[in-house]
Every structure is written in C-alpha cells, then in structure tokens.
Design an enzyme around this catalytic site. Structure first.
Site, PDB file in Angstrom:
ATOM      1  N   GLU A  86      12.274   9.514   3.083  1.00  0.00           N
ATOM      2  CA  GLU A  86      11.567   8.215   3.117  1.00  0.00           C
ATOM      3  C   GLU A  86      11.980   7.356   1.925  1.00  0.00           C
ATOM      4  O   GLU A  86      11.842   7.766   0.770  1.00  0.00           O
ATOM      5  CB  GLU A  86      10.049   8.456   3.122  1.00  0.00           C
ATOM      6  CG  GLU A  86       9.267   7.177   3.388  1.00  0.00           C
ATOM      7  CD  GLU A  86       7.776   7.414   3.570  1.00  0.00           C
ATOM      8  OE1 GLU A  86       7.387   8.464   4.107  1.00  0.00           O
ATOM      9  OE2 GLU A  86       7.010   6.531   3.163  1.00  0.00           O
ATOM     10  N   LYS A 276      -1.506  11.894   3.257  1.00  0.00           N
ATOM     11  CA  LYS A 276      -0.081  11.914   3.652  1.00  0.00           C
ATOM     12  C   LYS A 276       0.763  11.344   2.504  1.00  0.00           C
ATOM     13  O   LYS A 276       1.838  11.868   2.176  1.00  0.00           O
ATOM     14  CB  LYS A 276       0.114  11.082   4.938  1.00  0.00           C
ATOM     15  CG  LYS A 276       1.513  11.132   5.522  1.00  0.00           C
ATOM     16  CD  LYS A 276       2.450  10.090   4.958  1.00  0.00           C
ATOM     17  CE  LYS A 276       3.821  10.171   5.591  1.00  0.00           C
ATOM     18  NZ  LYS A 276       4.795   9.300   4.944  1.00  0.00           N
ATOM     19  N   ASP A 292       7.973  26.843   0.385  1.00  0.00           N
ATOM     20  CA  ASP A 292       7.596  26.731   1.799  1.00  0.00           C
ATOM     21  C   ASP A 292       6.639  25.557   1.976  1.00  0.00           C
ATOM     22  O   ASP A 292       5.433  25.676   1.757  1.00  0.00           O
ATOM     23  CB  ASP A 292       6.950  28.068   2.209  1.00  0.00           C
ATOM     24  CG  ASP A 292       6.567  28.119   3.669  1.00  0.00           C
ATOM     25  OD1 ASP A 292       6.493  27.059   4.306  1.00  0.00           O
ATOM     26  OD2 ASP A 292       6.339  29.225   4.171  1.00  0.00           O
ATOM     27  N   HIS A 389       7.928  -1.266   0.287  1.00  0.00           N
ATOM     28  CA  HIS A 389       8.525  -0.452   1.346  1.00  0.00           C
ATOM     29  C   HIS A 389       9.757  -1.116   1.927  1.00  0.00           C
ATOM     30  O   HIS A 389      10.799  -0.504   2.085  1.00  0.00           O
ATOM     31  CB  HIS A 389       7.505  -0.270   2.480  1.00  0.00           C
ATOM     32  CG  HIS A 389       6.786   1.036   2.398  1.00  0.00           C
ATOM     33  ND1 HIS A 389       6.059   1.551   3.431  1.00  0.00           N
ATOM     34  CD2 HIS A 389       6.691   1.929   1.395  1.00  0.00           C
ATOM     35  CE1 HIS A 389       5.549   2.702   3.063  1.00  0.00           C
ATOM     36  NE2 HIS A 389       5.910   2.952   1.837  1.00  0.00           N
TER      37      HIS A 389
HETATM   38  C1  MEV Z   1       3.564   6.085   3.446  1.00  0.00           C
HETATM   39  O1  MEV Z   1       4.519   7.104   3.556  1.00  0.00           O
HETATM   40  C2  MEV Z   1       2.395   6.551   2.630  1.00  0.00           C
HETATM   41  C3  MEV Z   1       1.225   5.571   2.547  1.00  0.00           C
HETATM   42  O2  MEV Z   1       0.813   5.197   3.850  1.00  0.00           O
HETATM   43  C4  MEV Z   1       0.131   6.289   1.814  1.00  0.00           C
HETATM   44  C5  MEV Z   1      -1.176   5.538   1.792  1.00  0.00           C
HETATM   45  O3  MEV Z   1      -1.458   4.731   2.696  1.00  0.00           O
HETATM   46  O4  MEV Z   1      -1.952   5.802   0.848  1.00  0.00           O
HETATM   47  C6  MEV Z   1       1.640   4.297   1.837  1.00  0.00           C
END
Ligand code: MEV
Length: 434
Positions: A86, A276, A292, A389
C-alpha cells in the site's frame, strides 16, 4: 474455464508444473511464461532456497521492502523495515516517527509473554475420576515432554502449567488440557504443538489404568489468541507541543483526535477500519521480520473483541493538558527459528533492528502500529486522508499509463500544487503527451 484435475502435481519438476499451468489456465502461454520466469532469481542457490519454503513454488512474489527511519523507542533509535504494497503506509509511518521523535519518542513495554496451547478431548465418564487422573498424570505429562523441552528449559523457558478445563457446559463431554508456555525468543508454534501432541499421547496412554476409559483426543494445537502475551506502546506530550505546520490549533486537534478514537471505541464499523490502519504498520513489520502475520492478525482482532464487542485497539486520554495515546495488543512473534535465519531479507531486516529479542521486536511492532494509527487519525481529522493517499498513489497511476521518467518528473512537480485524482492525472498525462 473447466479444468481437468491432476494427480501427482507436487511430484512434477518446476518446469513441468509451469507447463501444465500454462496449458491449463492460459491462452497466451508465451506471455504468461515470461511473467512467471522473469521473477526467478539468477542465483540458483537463492532460488532453490525460496522454492523449498513451500510446495509447488513456481516463482517469487515480490512486495516492496521499505524502511521508516527516526523511530525513537525507549530512547533507542530504529529504522524500521516494512514489507507492504500500500503506497502511503511507509510514508505515514516515517512522518509519525519524525513527529514523535521531536516530542520525546515512543515508550513501549512488554506486559507479559505467556503463550497458550490446548489438547481438546471428549470424555463421558465420571468427572471426579477424570480430575483425579489429571492430578496424578500431570507431572508425567511434563516429564514425558522433556525431550522436547530440555533446550528451552535450559534457556529459561518451557512449559509453565497445564490445567484440566471442564467445557461440558458449552459442549457435551468437551474438556481441555489447557497449557501455558514461555517460548523466549521463538514464536514457539512448533515447540508448543510438539509438547501438546506429547501431552495427548501420555494422557491417552495411561487413562485406562486410572479408570478413565473413554478419552477421545480430538486435536492438539496452539492457540493464536494470546491475551497474556501483551505489549503496550504509548506517546505523550503537552497539548501545546502538538503544534506543527498541519496542526495550527493543537487544542482543537487533540479534542478531535480523542473524539476519533472514542468513535472507534464504541462503533464497530469504524473500529474495523481504525484497526486495519493499525495493522498496516504491524503486518508490514511482522512480514519483513519473517513472522506469521496471519497468527498476529487473528490474535489481535480477537483481542479487539475481548469485551464482547469489536472495539479500538488504541486509546486516547487528555489529562491536565497532557495528550496521551496508546495501544495494547497481544503479539506472538519470534526472532529465532522459522524464517528468521533462512530468508536473507528477514536476516537483513532483523540486523537493521540490531538483532532484537522477541520482546524488543514486540515493542517495535507495537510502535509501528501506534505510529500508523496516529498518522491516519492526524490526516483524517485535519486534511482528510485522500490528499496524502492520492499523492502516494500518483506513482501507481503514472505507471499504469507507462509514463517515462521525464513525464513522471514533470507530473510529480505539477501535482505538488494540484489535487491528485485519477481523472486529473489522466488529463495531465494526455495534455503532456499532446
Ligand atoms: C487505509 O489503509 C487505512 C485507513 O483507512 C485507516 C483509518 O481509517 O484509520 C486510513
């Protein structure tokens, strides 16, 4: 596409496997063959090493290995290796590392290191007989496993305890030998599973002579849920010290940031995305250090739901004008065994970190997760996430359109002051080329 089944596939040579695959799944064999073989390493020994990690290897699957410098953790400075696809993750980690470097760095502590394994079995006889049998056999369960545990014992680890757990209220006739372990610098999966299989054998073998006649061993396996193998990472500073070029008003920032964490604490939809983002940092380091990541993922998410509702892994507190932000997670990682001495890049990544102990690696991984979450929430509560991003994603779009170096240079400069969207990039490329 309807495929024919094949038997004995694993016994074919690599070339024959590829031939079969190309003939079975691809129309254009030449193009597909080129894709597969271009990732073969020219060093045959190195390629063989990778071929032998798993079954049916046909080629290597590349992921970028990036580094995030300037991580100050308990006064030690680290450059953290991250394997991830990413585009914005390493940049975000690096930014957060620099931000907190200037504010005292990260503090991390390992709270506990106990790992768990279970022998699951069924038994339909007298509970009292079972309990008394367990009491009698417990020392032998441990002594029979000595051939497996002796090296670990010598280093100060090994079996911590074995309990008999009655689970019959949840499932008819279901019991466990619930064992706890200290595996030191090893992740310990093989060690734990070997001990458990030995416990099962001993337990079954002597049961009949103690009136316990119908023990049925269902399975013996470690648990990837390790809530007693815990690490905590934290950052803190005066609210006013949060001020920087993206945070002109630190009080509003701190309040909004805390609110964003509170939302993830109460709202599972947000908590999953929030966590995530944490796992973006954690997985990248876990992967780069040959650990792992599926085990870590499973255990961490179970921990996020430990109170009966999926919730945030990070927390934030503002007290007496001090901003405090922390993460607490279970992490079963190792710095010996497994891939750690086999995979040259894993070795390299661990060297980069100063060959840490498993405890130190737990701290580093937790810090990477906290940093990632800080970076995400900082963007989300200020500029929004897309600005950063899309800036990082720009290169992917340029590569999609096969931009050459000159075009890339021109467009990167252009998008320093213009908003990156997919259509804006396409438009700019077309304009440049016309
Ligand atoms: C993207 O990989 C991760 C985010 O969505 C985490 C979040 O929203 O806190 C930017």
């Amino acid at each position: 596409m309807i495929q024919n089944t094949i038997s004995g596939f694993s016994k074919l040579s690599k070339t024959k496997k590829i031939d079969w695959l190309l003939n079975t799944c691809f129309d254009n064999n030449d193009t597909a063959k080129k894709v597969v073989t271009q990732y073969w390493n020219s060093d045959e020994k190195l390629q063989k090493l990778h071929d032998e990690f798993i079954e049916n290897t046909i080629t290597n699957f590349y992921l970028p290995l990036g580094v995030a410098p300037n991580f100050l953790v308990n006064e030690n400075l680290y450059t953290i290796p991250m394997a991830i696809e990413e585009s914005s993750v390493v940049a975000a980690a690096s930014k957060a590392a620099k931000f907190w470097f200037e504010r005292g760095g990260f503090k991390a502590e390992v709270i506990s290191t106990t790992k768990i394994g279970q022998v699951h079995f069924t038994f339909s006889g007298s509970k009292t007989d079972l309990q008394s049998y367990f009491k009698t056999i417990k020392p032998q369960l441990i002594s029979d496993a000595y051939h497996i545990t002796k090296n670990m014992n010598r280093r100060g680890g090994g079996i911590l305890d074995i309990e008999l757990r009655d689970k019959t209220e949840e499932l008819d006739n279901y019991y466990q030998l619930h064992a706890t372990f200290e595996t030191l610098d090893a992740m310990g999966a093989n060690f734990i599973n070997s001990c458990l299989e030995q416990f099962a054998e001993t337990f079954k073998a002597h049961a009949k002579t103690h009136k316990v006649t119908n023990v049925n061993i269902v399975m013996s396996i470690l648990s990837n849920y390790v809530p007693q193998c815990l690490v905590r990472a934290e950052v803190r500073c005066k609210i006013t010290d949060l001020k920087d070029k993206d945070i002109p008003d630190p009080i509003t920032f701190a309040e909004n940031f805390k609110q964003a964490v509170s939302i993830a604490e109460v709202e599972p939809h947000r908590a999953v995305t929030h966590n995530k983002g944490i796992m973006n940092g954690i997985d990248a380091v876990v992967l780069a250090t040959g650990n792992d990541f599926r085990a870590v993922e499973a255990g961490v998410h179970a921990y996020a739901a430990k109170d009966g509702k999926y919730s945030s892994l990070t927390h934030c507190n503002i007290d007496n004008d001090i901003f405090c932000f922390w993460l607490e997670i279970p992490l079963a990682v190792g710095t010996v065994g497994g891939l750690t001495s086999l995979h040259p890049l894993v070795k390299f990544a661990l060297q980069m970190l100063g060959n840490p102990s498993a405890k130190d690696l737990m701290k580093i991984v937790a810090v990477a997760g906290l940093a990632q979450n800080f970076a995400a929430l900082k963007s989300l509560t200020t500029s929004g996430i897309q600005q950063g991003h899309m800036k990082m994603h720009l290169m992917n779009i340029l590569n999609q359109f096969k931009a050459n170096d000159e075009e890339k240079k021109a467009l990167i400069t252009y998008f320093k002051t213009n908003t990156v969207t997919h259509s804006a990039v396409v438009e700019a490329i077309e304009k440049l080329r016309s």
